[in-house]
Design an enzyme around this catalytic site. Structure first.
Site, PDB file in Angstrom:
ATOM      1  N   PRO A 153       0.820  -1.226   0.000  1.00 29.16           N
ATOM      2  CA  PRO A 153       0.000   0.000   0.000  1.00 29.16           C
ATOM      3  C   PRO A 153       0.849   1.269   0.000  1.00 29.16           C
ATOM      4  O   PRO A 153       0.356   2.348  -0.272  1.00 29.16           O
ATOM      5  CB  PRO A 153      -0.804  -0.113   1.305  1.00 29.16           C
ATOM      6  CG  PRO A 153      -0.777  -1.548   1.663  1.00 29.16           C
ATOM      7  CD  PRO A 153       0.545  -2.060   1.183  1.00 29.16           C
ATOM      8  N   GLU A 191       3.453  -8.809   8.595  1.00 24.34           N
ATOM      9  CA  GLU A 191       3.300  -7.359   8.774  1.00 24.34           C
ATOM     10  C   GLU A 191       4.166  -6.581   7.796  1.00 24.34           C
ATOM     11  O   GLU A 191       3.992  -5.384   7.621  1.00 24.34           O
ATOM     12  CB  GLU A 191       3.727  -6.968  10.203  1.00 24.34           C
ATOM     13  CG  GLU A 191       2.787  -7.463  11.283  1.00 24.34           C
ATOM     14  CD  GLU A 191       1.345  -7.122  10.987  1.00 24.34           C
ATOM     15  OE1 GLU A 191       0.532  -8.065  10.876  1.00 24.34           O
ATOM     16  OE2 GLU A 191       1.037  -5.925  10.826  1.00 24.34           O
ATOM     17  N   ARG A 234      -2.664  -8.332 -20.815  1.00 26.00           N
ATOM     18  CA  ARG A 234      -3.637  -7.937 -21.842  1.00 26.00           C
ATOM     19  C   ARG A 234      -3.012  -7.029 -22.896  1.00 26.00           C
ATOM     20  O   ARG A 234      -3.526  -6.888 -23.993  1.00 26.00           O
ATOM     21  CB  ARG A 234      -4.827  -7.236 -21.193  1.00 26.00           C
ATOM     22  CG  ARG A 234      -5.622  -8.117 -20.233  1.00 26.00           C
ATOM     23  CD  ARG A 234      -6.693  -7.329 -19.516  1.00 26.00           C
ATOM     24  NE  ARG A 234      -7.643  -6.760 -20.448  1.00 26.00           N
ATOM     25  CZ  ARG A 234      -8.671  -7.436 -20.979  1.00 26.00           C
ATOM     26  NH1 ARG A 234      -8.852  -8.709 -20.663  1.00 26.00           N
ATOM     27  NH2 ARG A 234      -9.500  -6.854 -21.802  1.00 26.00           N
ATOM     28  N   ASP A 247     -10.832  -0.201 -26.340  1.00 22.01           N
ATOM     29  CA  ASP A 247     -11.033   1.111 -26.953  1.00 22.01           C
ATOM     30  C   ASP A 247     -11.336   2.203 -25.942  1.00 22.01           C
ATOM     31  O   ASP A 247     -10.585   3.159 -25.820  1.00 22.01           O
ATOM     32  CB  ASP A 247     -12.178   1.035 -27.975  1.00 22.01           C
ATOM     33  CG  ASP A 247     -11.678   0.356 -29.234  1.00 22.01           C
ATOM     34  OD1 ASP A 247     -12.450   0.156 -30.173  1.00 22.01           O
ATOM     35  OD2 ASP A 247     -10.473   0.033 -29.246  1.00 22.01           O
TER      36      ASP A 247
END
Ligand SMILES: Nc1nonc1C(=O)NCc1ccc(Cl)cc1
Length: 252
Positions: free
Chosen positions: A95, A122, A160, A175
């Site tokens: 994060p 952790e 992709r 698109d």
């Protein structure tokens, strides 16, 4: 074209079957466009219990991943990714990293081979981040139980964009998002479903009208749900004109 290599470092290597055994990424692996391999820090331990974590200096809850097993696993992973003299970027998912968006995916897709470190517990010993990690990336502002799912999100989005990974009929899916817009609505058979019909234009066979309708829908949705995205893109004349139409229709 040599396959793109993405190395993973994780104590749960079996999780990555989700990438290698299914869908677009599974197909890319099968077609030799992508190679995915995982190194488990547990295999680089020397104690009977194959320990990969220990208590945090300074106290506090939970455990921290030990540097040495990670050092060795990352070294083996990098050696594989560098084979053939390929450039390699090592990435730690957390994060605390740069937030991933389609622009970041395009950047990473154009980079060389990757080593992705998926942590657990952790955290990992900071000296690994300081010495072996090139970039830290986050998939979003929420806390997961480990980096594996984040790594798989990143790999899926990158895959992709590998030429040939999407069948020709699927590239169209990119698109609107490639234009920085949200996607338009989609419909399939039956024409009438529980009293709700398909927009006439989509049945017209008029491909130019359909293209404009889809673009207008994408613009209207983006304006409605994510106006921030509209701020970021340079509108084409056509997009500007369609947005004017949308505003006028909303006024009337
Ligand atoms: N959000 C995110 N975007 O990328 N990763 C995350 C995330 O929550 N990771 C959890 C995590 C990361 C490292 C360790 Cl050691 C333990 C748990």
């Amino acid at each position: 074209m040599t396959a793109r290599r993405i190395a993973l470092v994780s104590i749960f290597p079996e999780m990555f079957a989700a990438l290698t055994d299914y869908g677009i990424s599974g197909r890319a692996v099968k077609d030799g466009l992508l190679e995915v391999r995982c190194w488990n820090p547990r295999d680089f331990t020397s104690d009977r219990h194959r320990t990969v974590d220990d208590r945090p200096y300074g106290g506090g809850p939970g455990m921290v991943m030990l540097a040495e097993p990670l050092y060795q696993a990352l070294g083996a992973a990098r050696a594989w990714a560098e084979e053939g003299g390929e450039a390699v970027r090592s990435i730690y998912l957390s994060p605390q990293g740069r937030q991933l968006d389609q622009g970041g995916v395009e950047e990473l897709s154009a980079a060389g081979n990757l080593v992705l470190l998926a942590g657990r517990y952790e955290g990992i010993d900071e000296r690994i981040v300081e010495t072996l990690i090139d970039e830290e990336w986050s998939i979003g502002d929420y806390v997961l139980s480990g980096g594996e799912l984040a790594a798989m999100v990143m790999v899926d989005a990158i895959t992709r964009l590998i030429p040939g990974a999407l069948g020709h009929d699927q590239s169209a899916v990119e698109d609107s998002f490639a234009q920085g817009l949200l996607d338009c609505p989609h419909y399939t058979r039956p024409e009438e479903y529980r009293g709700r019909s398909v927009p006439e234009v989509l049945l017209s066979g008029n491909h130019e009208k359909i293209r404009r309708w889809r673009l207008k829908q994408a613009l209207a949705r983006t304006r409605q749900r994510r106006p921030d995205l509209l701020e970021r893109i340079e509108l084409t004349d056509e997009q500007g004109a369609l947005l004017d139409e949308i505003r006028h229709e909303l006024e009337s």
